[in-house]
Design an enzyme around this catalytic site. Sequence first.
Site, PDB file in Angstrom:
ATOM      1  CB  CYS A 252      -6.122   2.694   3.323  1.00  0.00           C
ATOM      2  SG  CYS A 252      -4.395   2.128   3.793  1.00  0.00           S
TER       3      CYS A 252
ATOM      4  CB  CYS B 278       0.196   6.953   0.714  1.00  0.00           C
ATOM      5  SG  CYS B 278       0.767   5.287   1.739  1.00  0.00           S
TER       6      CYS B 278
ATOM      7  CB  CYS C 190      -2.886   6.779  -1.636  1.00  0.00           C
ATOM      8  SG  CYS C 190      -4.036   5.527  -1.980  1.00  0.00           S
TER       9      CYS C 190
ATOM     10  CB  CYS D  88      -2.112  -7.096 -10.035  1.00  0.00           C
ATOM     11  SG  CYS D  88      -1.583  -6.434  -8.455  1.00  0.00           S
TER      12      CYS D  88
ATOM     13  CB  CYS E  41       0.409  -9.949  -9.246  1.00  0.00           C
ATOM     14  SG  CYS E  41       1.227  -8.538  -8.366  1.00  0.00           S
TER      15      CYS E  41
ATOM     16  CB  CYS F 189       5.674  -6.532  -8.729  1.00  0.00           C
ATOM     17  SG  CYS F 189       5.008  -5.169  -9.613  1.00  0.00           S
TER      18      CYS F 189
ATOM     19  NE  ARG G  39       3.157  -4.122 -14.862  1.00  0.00           N
ATOM     20  CZ  ARG G  39       3.325  -4.899 -13.956  1.00  0.00           C
ATOM     21  NH1 ARG G  39       3.201  -4.445 -12.440  1.00  0.00           N
ATOM     22  NH2 ARG G  39       3.811  -6.093 -13.960  1.00  0.00           N
TER      23      ARG G  39
HETATM   24  N1  SAM Z   1      -2.108  -0.652   0.218  1.00  0.00           N
HETATM   25  C1  SAM Z   1      -0.960  -1.394  -0.472  1.00  0.00           C
HETATM   26  C2  SAM Z   1       0.182  -0.583  -0.486  1.00  0.00           C
HETATM   27  O1  SAM Z   1       0.200   0.533  -0.381  1.00  0.00           O
HETATM   28  O2  SAM Z   1       1.107  -1.392  -0.539  1.00  0.00           O
HETATM   29  C3  SAM Z   1      -1.386  -1.717  -1.861  1.00  0.00           C
HETATM   30  C4  SAM Z   1      -1.947  -0.951  -2.826  1.00  0.00           C
HETATM   31  S1  SAM Z   1      -1.297   0.846  -3.244  1.00  0.00           S
HETATM   32  C5  SAM Z   1      -2.524   1.597  -3.911  1.00  0.00           C
HETATM   33  C6  SAM Z   1       0.008   0.454  -4.390  1.00  0.00           C
HETATM   34  C7  SAM Z   1       0.735   1.513  -5.367  1.00  0.00           C
HETATM   35  O3  SAM Z   1      -0.068   2.254  -6.242  1.00  0.00           O
HETATM   36  C8  SAM Z   1       1.346   2.425  -4.237  1.00  0.00           C
HETATM   37  O4  SAM Z   1       2.721   1.759  -3.684  1.00  0.00           O
HETATM   38  C9  SAM Z   1       1.757   3.586  -5.318  1.00  0.00           C
HETATM   39  O5  SAM Z   1       3.114   3.272  -5.704  1.00  0.00           O
HETATM   40  C10 SAM Z   1       0.478   3.458  -6.354  1.00  0.00           C
HETATM   41  N2  SAM Z   1      -0.232   4.322  -6.335  1.00  0.00           N
HETATM   42  C11 SAM Z   1      -1.132   4.624  -5.405  1.00  0.00           C
HETATM   43  N3  SAM Z   1      -1.925   5.816  -5.723  1.00  0.00           N
HETATM   44  C12 SAM Z   1      -1.298   6.309  -6.817  1.00  0.00           C
HETATM   45  C13 SAM Z   1      -1.501   7.500  -7.445  1.00  0.00           C
HETATM   46  N4  SAM Z   1      -2.523   8.366  -7.174  1.00  0.00           N
HETATM   47  N5  SAM Z   1      -0.606   7.627  -8.871  1.00  0.00           N
HETATM   48  C14 SAM Z   1       0.341   6.891  -9.068  1.00  0.00           C
HETATM   49  N6  SAM Z   1       0.622   5.421  -8.382  1.00  0.00           N
HETATM   50  C15 SAM Z   1      -0.134   5.487  -7.233  1.00  0.00           C
HETATM   51  C1  DTB Z   2       1.693  -0.252  -8.864  1.00  0.00           C
HETATM   52  O1  DTB Z   2       2.685   0.310  -8.805  1.00  0.00           O
HETATM   53  N1  DTB Z   2       0.687   0.831  -9.487  1.00  0.00           N
HETATM   54  C2  DTB Z   2      -0.530   0.100  -9.340  1.00  0.00           C
HETATM   55  C3  DTB Z   2      -0.242  -1.476  -8.921  1.00  0.00           C
HETATM   56  N2  DTB Z   2       1.004  -1.116  -8.606  1.00  0.00           N
HETATM   57  C4  DTB Z   2      -1.268  -1.906  -7.561  1.00  0.00           C
HETATM   58  C5  DTB Z   2      -1.565   0.820  -8.667  1.00  0.00           C
HETATM   59  C6  DTB Z   2      -1.942   2.260  -9.586  1.00  0.00           C
HETATM   60  C7  DTB Z   2      -2.693   2.963  -8.565  1.00  0.00           C
HETATM   61  C8  DTB Z   2      -3.144   4.222  -9.227  1.00  0.00           C
HETATM   62  C9  DTB Z   2      -4.346   4.967  -8.391  1.00  0.00           C
HETATM   63  C10 DTB Z   2      -5.354   4.323  -8.216  1.00  0.00           C
HETATM   64  O2  DTB Z   2      -6.094   3.811  -9.522  1.00  0.00           O
HETATM   65  O3  DTB Z   2      -5.981   4.207  -7.113  1.00  0.00           O
HETATM   66 FE1  SF4 Z   3      -3.107   2.849   2.068  1.00  0.00          FE
HETATM   67 FE2  SF4 Z   3      -3.208   3.748  -0.482  1.00  0.00          FE
HETATM   68 FE3  SF4 Z   3      -1.046   3.980   1.169  1.00  0.00          FE
HETATM   69 FE4  SF4 Z   3      -1.767   1.620   0.024  1.00  0.00          FE
HETATM   70  S1  SF4 Z   3      -1.017   3.513  -1.019  1.00  0.00           S
HETATM   71  S2  SF4 Z   3      -1.270   2.109   1.984  1.00  0.00           S
HETATM   72  S3  SF4 Z   3      -3.968   1.908  -0.056  1.00  0.00           S
HETATM   73  S4  SF4 Z   3      -2.932   4.993   1.408  1.00  0.00           S
END
Ligand code: SAM
Ligand code: DTB
Ligand code: SF4
Length: 348
Positions: A55, A59, A62, A99, A130, A190, A262
Amino acid sequence: MSSEIRHDWSREELLALFDLPFPELLFRAAAVHRAHFDPAQVQVSTLLSVKTGGCPEDCGYCPQAQRYQTGVDATKLMDAADVLEKARQAKAAGASRFCMGAAWRSPKDRDIPKVAEMIAGVKALGLETCATLGMLSPGQAHALRDAGLDYYNHNLDTAPEFYGDVIQTRQYQDRLDTLEHVRDAGLKTCCGGIVGMGETREQRAGLLQALANLPAHPDSVPINRLVQVAGTPLAGTAELDPFEFVRMIAVARIAMPRSMVRLSAGREAMSDELQALCFTAGANSIFYGEKLLTTGNPDVARDQALFARLGLQPMPLQCDHDHGIGSGAGGTVHADITAPAPACGRAA
Ligand code: SAM
Ligand code: DTB
Ligand code: SF4
């Protein structure tokens, strides 16, 4: 205990709730929970990463951001047939919502027909659908809705004033714009965030204020506890006090009484006792299945045992309908997670 739907929460009011003695806060949250839901029922969603890693965003939490060395390999978008096989397995294991997540800043228009095929197929299985694909244009949101999408996940993640410490490649307003496009297309939202990123209690209250003061409360509010992944900037952040996490759930329940709150990422590292406190404080939804997107989740046997020990049951889809919150998909979903719950008998 008042449980009216409000969109005018002040930061001070929410902070005053956070500051309550823990037993008093739990009591108030549990009372609001009972006014709108059967507290024995927990909605069960399963996640699948349909496009992992690579990506372009930054973030700080992430593992899927290309720029951080986290060991996550980038993949192409999955084939719809493979996604449907995973959805069948999730349904058989007891999930009622499926989802699909993609590590995109936003989908390209050419991706939409492929994702639409997945959505239509999952919906045809009788599951709620979702997706979380990043920012959406109005046209993309409509196309996903037309394909049968019920919910779109797009998080505010944190308070507006802390956001820039975590993410620089897109703005808070971009997220609010996508949420508007999602609502305007008739999709359910959501939307939640992450705690344990080094934010203050005031900033946790600020996230809840931003969520509760949206034009409509999100239908689902995922509260994630940061899963620290080596290689991300937030790895090594001081752990949040577990009771503070429970307070976050409780204040979310009070501020958004009809939303599904959730208990999302971070459950794998939580004790059963901490999760039980979260359910008592008003959490009524989980991600179920061994994996979130790239990180772990409690295994199915542990969740089945936890539900049995706590006397919890998976929420049937019909219960959503009774409260006017769910979609028109399917009937009661019978889950293996424990004995199927009867349709919720509480007043709408
Ligand atoms: N790329 C898309 C976005 O950012 O909207 C969708 C996937 S993203 C992984 C969805 C959500 O997962 C993020 O907004 C964040 O709140 C959560 N998330 C990602 N990495 C995480 C982590 N290491 N711990 C907890 N939540 C995480
Ligand atoms: C959300 O708020 N939590 C989920 C879902 N929406 C997509 C994602 C959590 C991701 C946790 C880190 C991972 O497994 O990569
Ligand atoms: Fe990309 Fe992760 Fe940010 Fe979603 S949360 S936009 S997958 S870097």
